[in-house]
Design a protein around this motif. Structure first.
Motif, PDB file in Angstrom:
ATOM      1  N   ARG A 137      13.730  -1.879 -51.732  1.00 31.20           N
ATOM      2  CA  ARG A 137      13.637  -3.331 -51.503  1.00 31.20           C
ATOM      3  C   ARG A 137      12.468  -3.602 -50.563  1.00 31.20           C
ATOM      4  O   ARG A 137      12.533  -3.334 -49.385  1.00 31.20           O
ATOM      5  CB  ARG A 137      14.962  -3.862 -50.936  1.00 31.20           C
ATOM      6  N   PHE A 138      11.362  -4.095 -51.105  1.00 31.33           N
ATOM      7  CA  PHE A 138      10.170  -4.348 -50.304  1.00 31.33           C
ATOM      8  C   PHE A 138      10.390  -5.595 -49.459  1.00 31.33           C
ATOM      9  O   PHE A 138      10.820  -6.622 -49.964  1.00 31.33           O
ATOM     10  CB  PHE A 138       8.963  -4.535 -51.223  1.00 31.33           C
ATOM     11  N   GLY A 139      10.101  -5.490 -48.168  1.00 32.87           N
ATOM     12  CA  GLY A 139      10.277  -6.649 -47.288  1.00 32.87           C
ATOM     13  C   GLY A 139      11.744  -6.890 -46.993  1.00 32.87           C
ATOM     14  O   GLY A 139      12.549  -5.967 -47.002  1.00 32.87           O
ATOM     15  N   TRP A 160      18.646  -7.608 -49.142  1.00 35.38           N
ATOM     16  CA  TRP A 160      19.961  -6.968 -49.093  1.00 35.38           C
ATOM     17  C   TRP A 160      20.108  -6.007 -50.274  1.00 35.38           C
ATOM     18  O   TRP A 160      19.479  -6.193 -51.320  1.00 35.38           O
ATOM     19  CB  TRP A 160      21.062  -8.029 -49.222  1.00 35.38           C
ATOM     20  N   VAL A 161      20.984  -5.032 -50.084  1.00 35.46           N
ATOM     21  CA  VAL A 161      21.387  -4.162 -51.192  1.00 35.46           C
ATOM     22  C   VAL A 161      22.899  -4.277 -51.324  1.00 35.46           C
ATOM     23  O   VAL A 161      23.612  -4.346 -50.309  1.00 35.46           O
ATOM     24  CB  VAL A 161      20.988  -2.698 -50.936  1.00 35.46           C
ATOM     25  N   TRP A 162      23.353  -4.293 -52.555  1.00 33.87           N
ATOM     26  CA  TRP A 162      24.765  -4.615 -52.827  1.00 33.87           C
ATOM     27  C   TRP A 162      25.410  -3.650 -53.807  1.00 33.87           C
ATOM     28  O   TRP A 162      24.775  -3.206 -54.758  1.00 33.87           O
ATOM     29  CB  TRP A 162      24.861  -6.005 -53.461  1.00 33.87           C
ATOM     30  N   LEU A 163      26.689  -3.415 -53.595  1.00 33.80           N
ATOM     31  CA  LEU A 163      27.565  -2.916 -54.645  1.00 33.80           C
ATOM     32  C   LEU A 163      28.275  -4.156 -55.178  1.00 33.80           C
ATOM     33  O   LEU A 163      28.896  -4.892 -54.397  1.00 33.80           O
ATOM     34  CB  LEU A 163      28.577  -1.920 -54.085  1.00 33.80           C
ATOM     35  N   VAL A 164      28.145  -4.396 -56.476  1.00 37.58           N
ATOM     36  CA  VAL A 164      28.718  -5.617 -57.057  1.00 37.58           C
ATOM     37  C   VAL A 164      29.568  -5.287 -58.275  1.00 37.58           C
ATOM     38  O   VAL A 164      29.466  -4.181 -58.843  1.00 37.58           O
ATOM     39  CB  VAL A 164      27.606  -6.606 -57.506  1.00 37.58           C
ATOM     40  N   VAL A 165      30.386  -6.252 -58.667  1.00 34.70           N
ATOM     41  CA  VAL A 165      30.990  -6.225 -59.991  1.00 34.70           C
ATOM     42  C   VAL A 165      30.149  -7.142 -60.863  1.00 34.70           C
ATOM     43  O   VAL A 165      29.923  -8.304 -60.529  1.00 34.70           O
ATOM     44  CB  VAL A 165      32.456  -6.699 -59.967  1.00 34.70           C
ATOM     45  N   ASP A 166      29.647  -6.556 -61.956  1.00 33.36           N
ATOM     46  CA  ASP A 166      28.783  -7.291 -62.870  1.00 33.36           C
ATOM     47  C   ASP A 166      29.345  -7.118 -64.278  1.00 33.36           C
ATOM     48  O   ASP A 166      29.313  -6.013 -64.819  1.00 33.36           O
ATOM     49  CB  ASP A 166      27.355  -6.724 -62.772  1.00 33.36           C
ATOM     50  N   ASP A 169      19.757  -5.250 -55.662  1.00 41.86           N
ATOM     51  CA  ASP A 169      19.217  -5.739 -54.403  1.00 41.86           C
ATOM     52  C   ASP A 169      18.724  -7.165 -54.593  1.00 41.86           C
ATOM     53  O   ASP A 169      18.437  -7.598 -55.715  1.00 41.86           O
ATOM     54  CB  ASP A 169      18.127  -4.814 -53.858  1.00 41.86           C
ATOM     55  N   THR A 170      18.710  -7.905 -53.490  1.00 43.69           N
ATOM     56  CA  THR A 170      18.293  -9.302 -53.542  1.00 43.69           C
ATOM     57  C   THR A 170      17.247  -9.555 -52.453  1.00 43.69           C
ATOM     58  O   THR A 170      17.332  -8.963 -51.376  1.00 43.69           O
ATOM     59  CB  THR A 170      19.485 -10.273 -53.315  1.00 43.69           C
ATOM     60  N   ASP A 181      19.086 -14.331 -50.691  1.00 42.28           N
ATOM     61  CA  ASP A 181      19.746 -14.549 -51.974  1.00 42.28           C
ATOM     62  C   ASP A 181      21.023 -13.715 -52.019  1.00 42.28           C
ATOM     63  O   ASP A 181      21.071 -12.609 -51.483  1.00 42.28           O
ATOM     64  CB  ASP A 181      18.827 -14.154 -53.135  1.00 42.28           C
ATOM     65  N   SER A 182      22.032 -14.267 -52.653  1.00 44.39           N
ATOM     66  CA  SER A 182      23.320 -13.592 -52.743  1.00 44.39           C
ATOM     67  C   SER A 182      23.640 -13.291 -54.208  1.00 44.39           C
ATOM     68  O   SER A 182      23.257 -14.063 -55.091  1.00 44.39           O
ATOM     69  CB  SER A 182      24.413 -14.498 -52.161  1.00 44.39           C
ATOM     70  N   PRO A 183      24.342 -12.185 -54.471  1.00 50.01           N
ATOM     71  CA  PRO A 183      24.715 -11.877 -55.858  1.00 50.01           C
ATOM     72  C   PRO A 183      25.459 -13.025 -56.540  1.00 50.01           C
ATOM     73  O   PRO A 183      25.343 -13.186 -57.758  1.00 50.01           O
ATOM     74  CB  PRO A 183      25.625 -10.650 -55.713  1.00 50.01           C
ATOM     75  N   ILE A 184      26.196 -13.817 -55.773  1.00 49.76           N
ATOM     76  CA  ILE A 184      26.962 -14.894 -56.438  1.00 49.76           C
ATOM     77  C   ILE A 184      26.045 -15.929 -57.092  1.00 49.76           C
ATOM     78  O   ILE A 184      26.451 -16.631 -57.999  1.00 49.76           O
ATOM     79  CB  ILE A 184      27.953 -15.620 -55.486  1.00 49.76           C
ATOM     80  N   MET A 185      24.780 -15.981 -56.630  1.00 46.40           N
ATOM     81  CA  MET A 185      23.834 -16.936 -57.230  1.00 46.40           C
ATOM     82  C   MET A 185      23.465 -16.530 -58.655  1.00 46.40           C
ATOM     83  O   MET A 185      22.995 -17.352 -59.440  1.00 46.40           O
ATOM     84  CB  MET A 185      22.552 -17.017 -56.391  1.00 46.40           C
ATOM     85  N   SER A 186      23.640 -15.250 -58.987  1.00 46.87           N
ATOM     86  CA  SER A 186      23.315 -14.799 -60.344  1.00 46.87           C
ATOM     87  C   SER A 186      24.551 -14.261 -61.071  1.00 46.87           C
ATOM     88  O   SER A 186      24.439 -13.500 -62.033  1.00 46.87           O
ATOM     89  CB  SER A 186      22.199 -13.747 -60.301  1.00 46.87           C
ATOM     90  N   GLY A 187      25.749 -14.636 -60.583  1.00 47.52           N
ATOM     91  CA  GLY A 187      26.972 -14.348 -61.327  1.00 47.52           C
ATOM     92  C   GLY A 187      27.650 -13.020 -61.046  1.00 47.52           C
ATOM     93  O   GLY A 187      28.626 -12.675 -61.699  1.00 47.52           O
ATOM     94  N   GLN A 188      27.131 -12.260 -60.084  1.00 50.17           N
ATOM     95  CA  GLN A 188      27.798 -11.015 -59.711  1.00 50.17           C
ATOM     96  C   GLN A 188      28.709 -11.248 -58.496  1.00 50.17           C
ATOM     97  O   GLN A 188      28.488 -12.170 -57.724  1.00 50.17           O
ATOM     98  CB  GLN A 188      26.783  -9.911 -59.370  1.00 50.17           C
ATOM     99  N   THR A 189      29.699 -10.370 -58.340  1.00 52.75           N
ATOM    100  CA  THR A 189      30.596 -10.468 -57.189  1.00 52.75           C
ATOM    101  C   THR A 189      30.293  -9.342 -56.209  1.00 52.75           C
ATOM    102  O   THR A 189      30.423  -8.171 -56.559  1.00 52.75           O
ATOM    103  CB  THR A 189      32.065 -10.342 -57.648  1.00 52.75           C
TER     104      THR A 189
END
Ligand code: MN3
Length: 194
Positions: free
Chosen positions: A115-117, A120-126, A134-135, A139-147
């Motif tokens: 992740r440049f700059g 966040w890095v996430w473990l998500v349910v997709d 990573d975002t 930005d949060s995973p919920i913005m793109s539909g992941q939990t």
């Protein structure tokens, strides 16, 4: 009104892996500022549930500050003094998805270094499956539909005092304070909601 949640432990409780000064500034200044800015931005508007707001807004300032509030509120809960054990259904799914816990940690750490700059890095349910993503920025995973189940803040403000430039040392040490019990709860909840 959005409010800054209290930390679930004292600011020195995550030492020696995260120092008290970092926690004081990170929670008391950075997170507090996201909350203040978010409240200034939504003043006079109909107040929505934060998740709903983040999923629907086109306002970049609301995304930045609302995402900052949302992500940090999760982040404090994903850590606990001394860490806790990974067990149960989540442990099984991590093993079947990533080989084993070490395989997961390796991929997650690589995403953290990649992740440049700031971000966040996430473990998500997709789509019902575990994934690492990573975002950028707040930005949060919920913005793109992941939990999100587990996430690490890789902004320099999260580690600079103790680890300086050394993001990999920060991530390596962070595994000692993961609240796996909470992450497992997040997983159960994600499954119940799907
Ligand atoms: Mn942060």
């Amino acid at each position: 009104m959005f409010t800054l949640p209290d930390l679930p432990y004292p600011t020195n409780a995550l030492e020696p892996y995260i120092d008290a000064q970092t926690m004081e500034i990170h929670h008391g200044k950075h997170h507090a500022t996201y909350v203040k800015n978010l409240n200034d931005l939504v003043t006079g508007k109909e107040e929505k549930d934060l998740e709903e707001l983040l999923k629907t807004t086109d306002n970049q300032k609301i995304k930045n500050n609302g995402g900052g509030h949302y992500n940090h509120s999760l982040f404090w809960q994903m850590m606990t003094p001394g860490g806790s054990r990974l067990e149960g259904k989540l442990a099984e799914t991590i093993n079947s998805t990533f080989g084993n816990l070490d395989g997961f940690k390796e991929k997650f750490t690589a995403a953290g270094l990649g992740r440049f700059g700031s971000g966040w890095v996430w473990l998500v349910v997709d789509g019902g499956k575990l994934a690492i993503m990573d975002t950028p920025n707040q930005d949060s995973p919920i913005m793109s539909g992941q939990t999100p189940l587990l996430g690490i803040d890789v902004w320099e403000h999260a580690y600079y005092i103790l680890y300086k430039w050394n993001r990999v040392e920060y991530i390596k040490n962070w595994w000692n304070i993961i609240n796996w019990q909470k992450v497992d709860e997040n997983y159960s909840q994600a499954q119940a909601n799907s």
